[in-house]
Design a protein around this motif. Sequence first.
Motif, PDB file in Angstrom:
ATOM      1  N   PHE A 275      -9.574  12.927  64.778  1.00  0.00           N
ATOM      2  CA  PHE A 275     -10.298  13.582  63.534  1.00  0.00           C
ATOM      3  C   PHE A 275      -9.473  14.751  63.116  1.00  0.00           C
ATOM      4  CE2 PHE A 275     -14.672  11.795  65.221  1.00  0.00           C
ATOM      5  CZ  PHE A 275     -14.701  10.934  64.190  1.00  0.00           C
ATOM      6  N   LYS A 276      -9.143  15.475  63.998  1.00  0.00           N
ATOM      7  CA  LYS A 276      -8.398  16.817  63.450  1.00  0.00           C
ATOM      8  C   LYS A 276      -7.025  16.121  62.986  1.00  0.00           C
ATOM      9  CE  LYS A 276     -10.441  20.064  66.297  1.00  0.00           C
ATOM     10  NZ  LYS A 276     -10.235  21.280  67.423  1.00  0.00           N
ATOM     11  N   LYS A 277      -6.254  15.112  63.561  1.00  0.00           N
ATOM     12  CA  LYS A 277      -5.022  14.829  62.708  1.00  0.00           C
ATOM     13  C   LYS A 277      -5.253  14.421  61.314  1.00  0.00           C
ATOM     14  CE  LYS A 277      -2.296  13.379  67.002  1.00  0.00           C
ATOM     15  NZ  LYS A 277      -1.605  12.201  67.557  1.00  0.00           N
ATOM     16  N   ALA A 278      -6.748  13.711  61.120  1.00  0.00           N
ATOM     17  CA  ALA A 278      -6.862  13.223  59.837  1.00  0.00           C
ATOM     18  C   ALA A 278      -7.075  14.357  58.678  1.00  0.00           C
ATOM     19  CB  ALA A 278      -8.192  12.312  59.745  1.00  0.00           C
ATOM     20  N   LEU A 279      -7.067  15.480  59.319  1.00  0.00           N
ATOM     21  CA  LEU A 279      -7.674  16.670  58.179  1.00  0.00           C
ATOM     22  C   LEU A 279      -6.661  16.999  57.295  1.00  0.00           C
ATOM     23  CD1 LEU A 279      -9.608  19.009  60.493  1.00  0.00           C
ATOM     24  CD2 LEU A 279     -10.404  16.938  59.142  1.00  0.00           C
ATOM     25  N   PRO A 280      -5.361  16.908  57.637  1.00  0.00           N
ATOM     26  CA  PRO A 280      -4.114  17.570  56.702  1.00  0.00           C
ATOM     27  C   PRO A 280      -4.018  16.466  55.642  1.00  0.00           C
ATOM     28  CG  PRO A 280      -3.458  17.773  58.808  1.00  0.00           C
ATOM     29  CD  PRO A 280      -4.717  17.061  58.920  1.00  0.00           C
ATOM     30  N   PHE A 281      -4.499  15.127  55.812  1.00  0.00           N
ATOM     31  CA  PHE A 281      -4.154  14.174  54.924  1.00  0.00           C
ATOM     32  C   PHE A 281      -5.267  14.393  53.600  1.00  0.00           C
ATOM     33  CE2 PHE A 281      -2.331  12.018  58.590  1.00  0.00           C
ATOM     34  CZ  PHE A 281      -0.894  11.976  57.980  1.00  0.00           C
ATOM     35  N   HIS A 282      -6.141  14.877  53.881  1.00  0.00           N
ATOM     36  CA  HIS A 282      -7.535  15.067  53.033  1.00  0.00           C
ATOM     37  C   HIS A 282      -6.854  15.694  51.637  1.00  0.00           C
ATOM     38  CE1 HIS A 282     -10.877  14.828  56.170  1.00  0.00           C
ATOM     39  NE2 HIS A 282     -10.097  13.710  55.976  1.00  0.00           N
ATOM     40  N   SER A 283      -6.278  16.727  51.673  1.00  0.00           N
ATOM     41  CA  SER A 283      -5.682  17.285  50.524  1.00  0.00           C
ATOM     42  C   SER A 283      -4.810  16.595  49.527  1.00  0.00           C
ATOM     43  CB  SER A 283      -5.212  18.746  50.785  1.00  0.00           C
ATOM     44  OG  SER A 283      -4.094  18.496  51.410  1.00  0.00           O
ATOM     45  N   LYS A 284      -4.419  15.511  50.141  1.00  0.00           N
ATOM     46  CA  LYS A 284      -3.214  14.693  49.247  1.00  0.00           C
ATOM     47  C   LYS A 284      -3.703  13.306  48.828  1.00  0.00           C
ATOM     48  CE  LYS A 284       0.352  16.449  52.908  1.00  0.00           C
ATOM     49  NZ  LYS A 284       0.987  16.081  53.852  1.00  0.00           N
ATOM     50  N   ILE A 285      -5.019  13.153  49.155  1.00  0.00           N
ATOM     51  CA  ILE A 285      -5.580  11.878  48.572  1.00  0.00           C
ATOM     52  C   ILE A 285      -6.335  12.090  47.377  1.00  0.00           C
ATOM     53  CG2 ILE A 285      -5.723  10.788  50.742  1.00  0.00           C
ATOM     54  CD1 ILE A 285      -8.714  11.212  51.068  1.00  0.00           C
ATOM     55  N   GLN A 286      -6.165  10.958  46.469  1.00  0.00           N
ATOM     56  CA  GLN A 286      -7.173  11.190  45.206  1.00  0.00           C
ATOM     57  C   GLN A 286      -8.612  11.485  45.265  1.00  0.00           C
ATOM     58  OE1 GLN A 286      -6.268   7.646  42.807  1.00  0.00           O
ATOM     59  NE2 GLN A 286      -4.204   8.305  42.391  1.00  0.00           N
ATOM     60  N   PRO A 287      -9.143  12.364  44.397  1.00  0.00           N
ATOM     61  CA  PRO A 287     -10.669  12.705  44.798  1.00  0.00           C
ATOM     62  C   PRO A 287     -11.398  11.700  43.796  1.00  0.00           C
ATOM     63  CG  PRO A 287      -9.519  13.909  42.780  1.00  0.00           C
ATOM     64  CD  PRO A 287      -8.477  13.096  43.313  1.00  0.00           C
ATOM     65  N   THR A 288     -11.587  10.336  44.554  1.00  0.00           N
ATOM     66  CA  THR A 288     -12.571   9.501  44.153  1.00  0.00           C
ATOM     67  C   THR A 288     -13.769   9.831  44.904  1.00  0.00           C
ATOM     68  OG1 THR A 288     -11.527   7.803  45.736  1.00  0.00           O
ATOM     69  CG2 THR A 288     -10.657   7.901  43.511  1.00  0.00           C
ATOM     70  N   SER A 289     -14.952   9.101  44.374  1.00  0.00           N
ATOM     71  CA  SER A 289     -16.182   9.076  45.176  1.00  0.00           C
ATOM     72  C   SER A 289     -16.157   8.616  46.597  1.00  0.00           C
ATOM     73  CB  SER A 289     -17.222   8.402  44.681  1.00  0.00           C
ATOM     74  OG  SER A 289     -17.616   9.125  43.210  1.00  0.00           O
ATOM     75  N   GLN A 290     -15.341   7.501  46.813  1.00  0.00           N
ATOM     76  CA  GLN A 290     -15.132   7.029  48.008  1.00  0.00           C
ATOM     77  C   GLN A 290     -14.188   7.652  48.914  1.00  0.00           C
ATOM     78  OE1 GLN A 290     -13.814   2.928  47.963  1.00  0.00           O
ATOM     79  NE2 GLN A 290     -13.607   2.570  50.087  1.00  0.00           N
TER      80      GLN A 290
END
Length: 1013
Positions: free
Chosen positions: A85-100
């Motif tokens: 879960f913590k490894k996933a956190l840095p990728f959040h800022s790099k993905i498109q802000p769609t509802s999904q």
Amino acid sequence: MKKLWILILMLPIAFYGQNTSSQQLQKKADSLSKIRKFDESFLIWEQLQKNKNDKNFSLYSANYLYTKAMDEVEKGNYNQAIVYFKKALPFHSKIQPTSQNKKLISDTYLELSYCLDDWDEVLKYLNICYSYTLKNLPKDANVYRSLVDIGDVQRRTRNYEQSIVSLEKALKLIYKLAPKDYEELGYVHNLLAISYSDLHFHNQSLHHYTKSLELHIQSNRLDKAYVVNSANNTIWENLNYGDEAKARELVAFLNKNFYKWYRQKEFATTDVGTLKNWNLHFKSLLYLSNLRMNVLDKKESIAKKYLDSIVLVFDNYSEDRKKKDNTMLLSRYAYENVFLFKPIDDVPNSKNHIEFNLKTLQIARKSESKHDELVACLKLANAYTRYKKYTEALNVIEESKKIKEPFFNASRFTIEVLEATLRYNLNQNNESKLVFLKSYQKLLAKQRTLKNLKSLHYSDFKKFNSDVFIRNVLNTANIYFKSYQKSKSKDDLVTANNLYFIVSDMFSEFYQKGKYNYRLNEFNKEIASGLLQTQLLINPNDTKKIKAILNRIENNSSQHLWNIFESKNSQNLKVPASLIQEYNQLVFEKNALMHSGEIKKMSAIDQKKVIQIEQKIQQTTAAINKFDAAYQTFKSNSFDVEKVQNKLKKNQTMVKYVVTDLNVYAFVLNQDDIQLRYLCPTKTARTLTQNHLKNIRLIDQNYVQSATKLHETLLQPILEKHPTTSLIVIPEDFLNYISFESLQNKKGQWLIKNYLVSYAYSMKLWDILQEKRISTSSNQFVSFAPNYDKIPSAQQNRGLRRGNLFDLKEAKNEAKVISNLFKGQLFLNEQATKSNFLQSTTSYNFHHLAMHSLMEDNYNESSLVFTNNQKVYFNELYQLNFPSKMVVLSACNTGVGEHENGEGIMSLSRALTYAGVKSSVYSLWQVPDKETSEIMIAFYENLKDGQSKDEALANAKRTFLEKNPMKNHPFYWAGFVVNGDVRPIDEGISIFVYLGIALLIGSAVFLLRKKLF
């Protein structure tokens, strides 16, 4: 060149094909995640994220790590899940802000919080989840789910006030966003109940436990473990509140359904995690609820079997689980009460009691819960105290001081009050007061140094209103009062008085304003006794304090009758009579089926009919609510005695009796003054009352002695200081059985000779009955005089009483005369049916019922008997909506019945008040037929002349005594009394009169305008 051009043209096609394939894989992975096949889902995401140059690499990686983490969660590998879960956190800022994608981010934070075991870190990610979701997905379930979990963590970390704020906020969101998510709503109500309970705000706790259970039952979830949990909690809270009937109902519900649920494969599978045999926990909760109920019923052997069953369940747990699960300790705390049922001097019992509590303390010391260890110490110290082993008790208390808890709680407060009590018993008075002072210091909302307890106010406290805190403050007040009785210290007396005021305010918040129970009644009587005793010693002429005490006693007394009457009274002004009639008809139909046999023996067809009628009752109630939203809502407006004083007439004096365990008191009110008087010990008043009633019912000539002695005790101290001509009596407890008119002064004069006498059930109810009411019916009077099969002989007729179901010749004559007098409707002989009575409830203002009544041990089975033995039962009258201005129960024993703690005499006349009747005339014993008829006819003739109801009845009795000097025994004339609104029957102005006046005014205005123009 041509080939190159073709290749260039094919590139976007190839790219499009690749993109389409990726989208299909994403959809496949998402669908697998939705059905929690994370082990298959993460493999797809793993394949997609292999190309690090892909523009969606961050999205694929975030999804891969999320599903990988969720796969570990499913396996119970929470530490490894946290890593993913913590490894996933840095990728959040790099993905498109769609509802999904926003949903993925929100879920990651929420699921991560579930895996952590450090509360600070859990709160950190829950707050991130809540803030992010509220901003980006304000209608998503994670908004309230994260808020619920925040509240739960705050509860677990003892931040109860913050927990309640978070949970109440979450509750509002759920009702807004997901009002049919009954499982989630039930879960949050349960958490709120626990938080309120831990804050000792038990009125709120009981409300939320009850609501939680209702919602869990309403849920369609196959796993009914939450229902069992909620039921157990609600049973416990109802027992604490003293509502045994509700607790029994819930235990029966559990017993009926538990094993049916338990056998379902889905049972206890929700949120179970890695726990094994989680279903056994709920079985132990079933045993615990039954144990508590059997202890209450003093069924020691059955209670012991349930305790042994819990031990067997516990034996299946791992050692680690035993440290966490406190069901065993809760069962021992409950079972310990069986030792309290036996005499203190029972040596074997005292030995077993102490040994049992020593064993409980050993078990508690192995528990992770320090609070349970403290409770076990308290139980042991109480046992030593019971058997006057004060030194041993103090030693246990000293041991308990080593138990470190992060917050001050009810158990700690109780053990400190116990220590102070023990030191007082050992004549260590100064040490005792110091312990009290330090303990109450910890209850303050704002920290300050307490110098004494006599200047303390309830508003200084944190919100504490549980039975435990009420009991402890009462104990403290009692100790200070005992200290005063020994030392005559004015400080101790003032302190005791102040503490009784504080506990009175505490009780006011604790009491739910519904029907009383034994615990509420015990608390209220003890509080009232303390307030009255101490105030009379401090200053019996302090009007301000006496008013404050009376206000508290009236507000803290049962509000059940007042609330129901006010609701129906309000409703009758707004709701069409036809709708009320429909409601009443349905009530009668249901009761007719229920009385045809026990529900268990009813045919399937009749059971189905009952269910259908209940549904119709609900529909009709909903229709009534559209006209009057206050219908069947318990209102608890604060009572102020000055409002009553302002409504009393110059010649009126109101006497409210207060019966405590020790003494009888009276509040005496008129327009200008209020006084408190001590009258006599309760035991004396009870004996005098019993002797007087016996003398009346047996027509014994010793009645003069008992009538004079009761007058001297209950009335003379009042009348000699308060000249008046009209008395309004509000009796309590056994005093309800007395016809005060039957009391005689030392000159041999009946009270009725010089005074008008009426009665009221409470000051609050009397107050509302003084309001002006507009009549909604043009029909005035209806009377009923049924036929009965048993014909009395000539000899029996001479002394016939309105009992034993003999045909009542004089009652029929009485009904005819009265009906002719008022040109009313008469239902005689075969016409005097239950059906016609039902039709009359909303069609007439005044009802005269000349008939038999039956009193039963179970007051709900008491009844009025119409033609062909058709009965109208107490519980039917109770449920009816009956807006009559006056009902005269010209039958026997209609004002007597079973005395119910805190509620009063559960008589047929009281049932009429529940139904909405504003005044009633009823009998206090089995009245004679001929003499009753004579008095009733005179009463109505006086009413016809415009006299008030109390004056009309008094003059009827006076006339009877003048005409029948040989029948001056109270048995013949004093049995009937009037309760409620005593105004003349023609004082209310019909709504049709108002309409007529309005039409005349309208016509005048129209003619005036015509002349002007």
